[in-house]
Design a protein around this motif. Structure first.
Motif, PDB file in Angstrom:
ATOM      1  N   THR A   1     -11.606  13.179   0.536  1.00 26.14           N
ATOM      2  CA  THR A   1     -12.762  13.240   0.927  1.00 26.14           C
ATOM      3  C   THR A   1     -12.652  13.372   2.591  1.00 26.14           C
ATOM      4  OG1 THR A   1     -12.824  11.266   0.784  1.00 26.14           O
ATOM      5  CG2 THR A   1     -14.014  12.343  -1.138  1.00 26.14           C
ATOM      6  N   SER A   2     -14.112  13.595   2.951  1.00 26.10           N
ATOM      7  CA  SER A   2     -13.419  13.057   4.514  1.00 26.10           C
ATOM      8  C   SER A   2     -13.034  11.548   5.003  1.00 26.10           C
ATOM      9  CB  SER A   2     -15.296  12.875   5.201  1.00 26.10           C
ATOM     10  OG  SER A   2     -15.041  14.525   4.748  1.00 26.10           O
ATOM     11  N   LEU A   3     -14.014  10.502   3.814  1.00 30.94           N
ATOM     12  CA  LEU A   3     -13.648   9.347   3.724  1.00 30.94           C
ATOM     13  C   LEU A   3     -11.868   9.234   4.464  1.00 30.94           C
ATOM     14  CD1 LEU A   3     -14.426   6.521   4.619  1.00 30.94           C
ATOM     15  CD2 LEU A   3     -14.891   6.447   2.504  1.00 30.94           C
ATOM     16  N   GLU A   4     -11.581   9.603   2.998  1.00 26.13           N
ATOM     17  CA  GLU A   4     -10.504   9.579   3.152  1.00 26.13           C
ATOM     18  C   GLU A   4      -9.449  10.273   3.750  1.00 26.13           C
ATOM     19  OE1 GLU A   4      -9.747   9.830  -1.878  1.00 26.13           O
ATOM     20  OE2 GLU A   4     -10.277  11.526  -1.187  1.00 26.13           O
ATOM     21  N   ALA A   5      -9.388  11.112   4.450  1.00 24.04           N
ATOM     22  CA  ALA A   5      -8.677  11.750   5.866  1.00 24.04           C
ATOM     23  C   ALA A   5      -9.182  11.072   6.932  1.00 24.04           C
ATOM     24  CB  ALA A   5      -9.474  13.313   6.200  1.00 24.04           C
ATOM     25  N   VAL A   6     -10.269  10.542   7.361  1.00 21.45           N
ATOM     26  CA  VAL A   6      -9.827   9.356   8.134  1.00 21.45           C
ATOM     27  C   VAL A   6      -9.549   7.843   8.100  1.00 21.45           C
ATOM     28  CG1 VAL A   6     -11.522   7.931   9.450  1.00 21.45           C
ATOM     29  CG2 VAL A   6     -12.867  10.263   9.312  1.00 21.45           C
ATOM     30  N   LEU A   7      -9.310   8.064   6.800  1.00 20.50           N
ATOM     31  CA  LEU A   7      -8.656   6.120   6.665  1.00 20.50           C
ATOM     32  C   LEU A   7      -7.662   6.392   7.030  1.00 20.50           C
ATOM     33  CD1 LEU A   7     -11.410   4.354   4.251  1.00 20.50           C
ATOM     34  CD2 LEU A   7     -11.118   3.830   6.162  1.00 20.50           C
ATOM     35  N   LYS A   8      -6.961   7.124   5.760  1.00 23.39           N
ATOM     36  CA  LYS A   8      -5.638   7.392   5.571  1.00 23.39           C
ATOM     37  C   LYS A   8      -4.151   8.045   6.322  1.00 23.39           C
ATOM     38  CE  LYS A   8      -6.184   7.581   0.631  1.00 23.39           C
ATOM     39  NZ  LYS A   8      -4.522   6.932  -0.501  1.00 23.39           N
ATOM     40  N   TYR A   9      -5.541   9.432   7.313  1.00 21.20           N
ATOM     41  CA  TYR A   9      -4.544  10.235   8.317  1.00 21.20           C
ATOM     42  C   TYR A   9      -5.023   9.789   9.907  1.00 21.20           C
ATOM     43  CZ  TYR A   9      -3.492  11.063   3.462  1.00 21.20           C
ATOM     44  OH  TYR A   9      -3.153  11.107   2.181  1.00 21.20           O
ATOM     45  N   ARG A  10      -6.450   9.472   9.815  1.00 17.86           N
ATOM     46  CA  ARG A  10      -7.237   9.665  11.403  1.00 17.86           C
ATOM     47  C   ARG A  10      -7.803  10.727  11.450  1.00 17.86           C
ATOM     48  NH1 ARG A  10      -6.131   4.408  14.804  1.00 17.86           N
ATOM     49  NH2 ARG A  10      -4.777   3.049  13.678  1.00 17.86           N
ATOM     50  N   ILE A  11      -7.714  11.518  10.758  1.00 18.57           N
ATOM     51  CA  ILE A  11      -7.959  13.405  10.920  1.00 18.57           C
ATOM     52  C   ILE A  11      -9.876  12.793  11.107  1.00 18.57           C
ATOM     53  CG2 ILE A  11      -8.560  15.269   9.423  1.00 18.57           C
ATOM     54  CD1 ILE A  11      -5.158  14.576   8.441  1.00 18.57           C
ATOM     55  N   THR A  12     -10.198  13.124  11.672  1.00 19.15           N
ATOM     56  CA  THR A  12     -11.794  13.342  12.145  1.00 19.15           C
ATOM     57  C   THR A  12     -12.321  14.214  11.472  1.00 19.15           C
ATOM     58  OG1 THR A  12     -11.511  12.776  14.019  1.00 19.15           O
ATOM     59  CG2 THR A  12     -12.150  10.904  13.447  1.00 19.15           C
ATOM     60  N   ARG A  13     -11.940  15.560  11.517  1.00 19.52           N
ATOM     61  CA  ARG A  13     -12.219  16.510  11.625  1.00 19.52           C
ATOM     62  C   ARG A  13     -11.945  17.526  10.148  1.00 19.52           C
ATOM     63  NH1 ARG A  13     -12.870  21.144  15.280  1.00 19.52           N
ATOM     64  NH2 ARG A  13     -14.200  21.626  14.623  1.00 19.52           N
ATOM     65  N   LEU A  14     -11.846  17.014   9.208  1.00 25.07           N
ATOM     66  CA  LEU A  14     -11.040  17.229   8.001  1.00 25.07           C
ATOM     67  C   LEU A  14     -12.101  18.834   7.443  1.00 25.07           C
ATOM     68  CD1 LEU A  14      -9.593  17.227   5.285  1.00 25.07           C
ATOM     69  CD2 LEU A  14     -11.846  15.900   4.250  1.00 25.07           C
ATOM     70  N   SER A  15     -13.713  18.889   7.545  1.00 30.05           N
ATOM     71  CA  SER A  15     -13.828  20.762   7.459  1.00 30.05           C
ATOM     72  C   SER A  15     -13.033  21.265   8.648  1.00 30.05           C
ATOM     73  CB  SER A  15     -15.599  20.583   7.566  1.00 30.05           C
ATOM     74  OG  SER A  15     -15.310  20.205   9.103  1.00 30.05           O
ATOM     75  N   ALA A  16     -12.860  21.649   9.364  1.00 32.91           N
ATOM     76  CA  ALA A  16     -12.067  22.345  10.431  1.00 32.91           C
ATOM     77  C   ALA A  16     -10.720  22.524   9.547  1.00 32.91           C
ATOM     78  CB  ALA A  16     -12.081  21.877  11.862  1.00 32.91           C
ATOM     79  N   ARG A  17      -9.656  20.930   9.451  1.00 33.79           N
ATOM     80  CA  ARG A  17      -8.516  21.474   8.955  1.00 33.79           C
ATOM     81  C   ARG A  17      -8.267  22.539   7.182  1.00 33.79           C
ATOM     82  NH1 ARG A  17      -8.551  19.673  13.125  1.00 33.79           N
ATOM     83  NH2 ARG A  17      -8.719  21.365  13.648  1.00 33.79           N
ATOM     84  N   ILE A  18      -9.762  22.379   7.117  1.00 37.88           N
ATOM     85  CA  ILE A  18      -9.999  22.941   5.537  1.00 37.88           C
ATOM     86  C   ILE A  18      -9.854  24.334   5.880  1.00 37.88           C
ATOM     87  CG2 ILE A  18     -11.202  23.659   3.744  1.00 37.88           C
ATOM     88  CD1 ILE A  18     -10.068  21.265   2.994  1.00 37.88           C
ATOM     89  N   TYR A  19     -10.935  24.889   6.948  1.00 39.70           N
ATOM     90  CA  TYR A  19     -10.949  25.908   7.384  1.00 39.70           C
ATOM     91  C   TYR A  19      -9.269  26.810   8.045  1.00 39.70           C
ATOM     92  CZ  TYR A  19     -12.579  30.095   9.979  1.00 39.70           C
ATOM     93  OH  TYR A  19     -12.641  31.491  11.095  1.00 39.70           O
ATOM     94  N   GLU A  20      -8.622  26.430   8.672  1.00 45.84           N
ATOM     95  CA  GLU A  20      -8.439  26.481   8.457  1.00 45.84           C
ATOM     96  C   GLU A  20      -6.720  27.249   8.203  1.00 45.84           C
ATOM     97  OE1 GLU A  20      -7.087  24.123  12.855  1.00 45.84           O
ATOM     98  OE2 GLU A  20      -6.363  23.658  11.043  1.00 45.84           O
ATOM     99  N   LEU A  21      -6.728  26.366   6.670  1.00 39.70           N
ATOM    100  CA  LEU A  21      -6.070  26.460   5.509  1.00 39.70           C
ATOM    101  C   LEU A  21      -6.398  27.422   5.330  1.00 39.70           C
ATOM    102  CD1 LEU A  21      -5.603  22.497   4.527  1.00 39.70           C
ATOM    103  CD2 LEU A  21      -3.596  24.553   4.869  1.00 39.70           C
ATOM    104  N   ARG A  22      -7.521  27.739   4.519  1.00 36.05           N
ATOM    105  CA  ARG A  22      -8.741  28.671   4.396  1.00 36.05           C
ATOM    106  C   ARG A  22      -7.912  29.806   4.579  1.00 36.05           C
ATOM    107  NH1 ARG A  22     -14.138  26.179   3.122  1.00 36.05           N
ATOM    108  NH2 ARG A  22     -13.689  24.865   1.546  1.00 36.05           N
ATOM    109  N   HIS A  23      -8.405  29.822   6.277  1.00 34.15           N
ATOM    110  CA  HIS A  23      -8.703  31.607   6.943  1.00 34.15           C
ATOM    111  C   HIS A  23      -6.764  31.663   7.451  1.00 34.15           C
ATOM    112  CE1 HIS A  23     -12.439  32.042   6.092  1.00 34.15           C
ATOM    113  NE2 HIS A  23     -12.724  30.903   5.983  1.00 34.15           N
ATOM    114  N   ASP A  24      -6.216  30.697   8.043  1.00 33.58           N
ATOM    115  CA  ASP A  24      -4.810  30.651   8.365  1.00 33.58           C
ATOM    116  C   ASP A  24      -4.331  30.741   7.259  1.00 33.58           C
ATOM    117  OD1 ASP A  24      -6.181  30.355  10.540  1.00 33.58           O
ATOM    118  OD2 ASP A  24      -5.763  28.563  11.210  1.00 33.58           O
ATOM    119  N   ASP A  25      -4.449  30.205   7.016  1.00 34.86           N
ATOM    120  CA  ASP A  25      -2.509  30.015   5.574  1.00 34.86           C
ATOM    121  C   ASP A  25      -3.225  30.534   4.191  1.00 34.86           C
ATOM    122  OD1 ASP A  25      -1.087  28.768   8.056  1.00 34.86           O
ATOM    123  OD2 ASP A  25      -2.615  26.765   7.176  1.00 34.86           O
TER     124      ASP A  25
END
Length: 73
Positions: free
Chosen positions: A20-44
């Protein structure tokens, strides 16, 4: 070697089954999880799905996305 944000998200989903976004922020300091998901879907090409979760917390309803990897059979 330093892992990218995309790799951290993918590793987390593989280990825990979802993120979830909260897990991404708290564990990895990733504030734009949906952007990383987009990249994983479309680029990879990963088949990452999402489901909307609604829960009652402290008397109020909150809705958020939970992302998971759809494994091929």
């Amino acid at each position: 070697m330093k892992r990218s944000q995309k790799q951290k998200v993918l590793d987390h989903i593989r280990k825990y089954g979802k993120i979830t976004s909260l897990e991404a922020v708290l564990k990895y300091r990733i504030t734009r999880l949906s952007a990383r998901i987009y990249e994983l879907r479309h680029d990879d090409g990963y088949d990452i799905q999402n489901r909307r979760i609604t829960k009652k917390t402290d008397g109020e309803y909150v809705t958020y996305d939970e992302y998971y990897l759809e494994e091929s059979a």
